[in-house]
Scaffold this active site. Structure first.
Site, mmCIF file in Angstrom:
data_model
loop_
_atom_site.group_PDB
_atom_site.id
_atom_site.type_symbol
_atom_site.label_atom_id
_atom_site.label_comp_id
_atom_site.label_asym_id
_atom_site.label_seq_id
_atom_site.Cartn_x
_atom_site.Cartn_y
_atom_site.Cartn_z
ATOM 1 N N HIS A 54 0.820 -1.210 0.000
ATOM 2 C CA HIS A 54 0.000 0.000 0.000
ATOM 3 C C HIS A 54 0.864 1.274 0.000
ATOM 4 O O HIS A 54 0.390 2.343 -0.372
ATOM 5 C CB HIS A 54 -0.978 0.000 1.181
ATOM 6 C CG HIS A 54 -0.376 0.301 2.515
ATOM 7 N ND1 HIS A 54 -0.079 -0.683 3.434
ATOM 8 C CD2 HIS A 54 -0.016 1.466 3.100
ATOM 9 C CE1 HIS A 54 0.421 -0.135 4.522
ATOM 10 N NE2 HIS A 54 0.472 1.183 4.341
ATOM 11 N N SER B 57 4.852 3.100 7.487
ATOM 12 C CA SER B 57 4.407 1.869 6.827
ATOM 13 C C SER B 57 5.565 1.249 6.053
ATOM 14 O O SER B 57 6.286 1.943 5.345
ATOM 15 C CB SER B 57 3.257 2.165 5.858
ATOM 16 O OG SER B 57 2.070 2.444 6.539
ATOM 17 N N ASP C 274 -0.228 -7.547 1.270
ATOM 18 C CA ASP C 274 0.233 -6.170 1.467
ATOM 19 C C ASP C 274 1.755 -6.098 1.548
ATOM 20 O O ASP C 274 2.315 -5.346 2.346
ATOM 21 C CB ASP C 274 -0.394 -5.541 2.713
ATOM 22 C CG ASP C 274 -0.237 -4.015 2.728
ATOM 23 O OD1 ASP C 274 -0.070 -3.437 1.639
ATOM 24 O OD2 ASP C 274 -0.260 -3.428 3.820
#
Length: 225
Positions: free
Chosen positions: A82, A212, A117
């Site tokens: 992502h 992230s 992911d």
């Protein structure tokens, strides 16, 4: 005494961070017509996304950003898929920033799996693999327990654009968590994604925008998430 325990913990935290930080990489995505391309600094040179030979300034402001982890001796970088969602397409280039390199290194997506992911980045320049890469030691996520102290390293708000990642710490709050339902209608995937599985680690360590793709480390300096 309590003070001795605090000093001992502080020593462990600083040691783990020092050993692991060179394996954590800031990621920047620069879009055509984005901030780095349209901004100008007196005496500076322009940057063009469409020109493969064009290099962004060291102080370039990214349009999107995240964190990655070195997982091989030739510089493969693991991150979250992502993180790269806004970087897919010919109108965007992906760069990483190393603290000991006086430029941005361009990378490309080698593999990506939105269902787990996860994504892997690789360098473009021939000399990329010759850099002294330090792969992150991997731990055993199955052995993680609630209450365990963990460390985060990442690129919050693109502050690590100088190659120096930021650290945080906390505990494991819970395990095998599922994300809450989306608050807005989204296109249903053709098969379940990680968001449908109870495999997520919950932590109270700060995970600001940009962290992230960064690692969750145990006190042995191994990545467990």
């Amino acid at each position: 005494s309590g003070l001795a325990v605090a000093y001992a913990l502080e020593g462990v935290l600083t040691k783990v961070i020092e050993q692991a930080e060179n394996s954590v990489i800031p990621i920047a995505m620069l879009r055509e017509g984005g901030v780095a391309e349209t901004s100008r600094v007196i005496g500076g040179r322009g940057f063009r996304v469409s020109d493969p030979a064009s290099q962004p300034r060291l102080d370039a402001v990214p349009d999107a950003y995240g964190t990655g982890v070195v997982v091989s001796k030739n510089g493969l970088i693991l991150t979250n898929a992502h993180v790269l969602d806004s970087g897919v397409g010919s109108a965007t280039r992906i760069f990483i920033r190393l603290a000991d390199r006086p430029l941005w290194d361009e990378v490309r997506i080698k593999a990506s799996d939105p269902y787990s992911d996860l994504a892997v980045l690789e360098g473009i320049a021939p000399e990329y693999a010759k850099h002294n890469w330090r792969p992150m030691p991997l731990g055993d996520g199955e052995k993680v327990r609630k209450g365990q102290i963990v460390i985060t390293l990442g690129n919050p708000f693109a502050l690590a654009s100088d190659g120096e990642v930021s650290a945080g710490w906390g505990i494991i709050s819970n395990l095998r968590r599922k994300l809450p339902p989306e608050q807005k209608p989204i296109k249903t995937p053709s098969r379940p994604s990680m968001h449908h599985f109870g495999t997520l680690i919950q932590t109270d360590a700060k995970l600001n925008l940009g962290t992230s793709g960064g690692p969750l480390l145990n006190l042995q300096g191994k990545m467990v998430g």
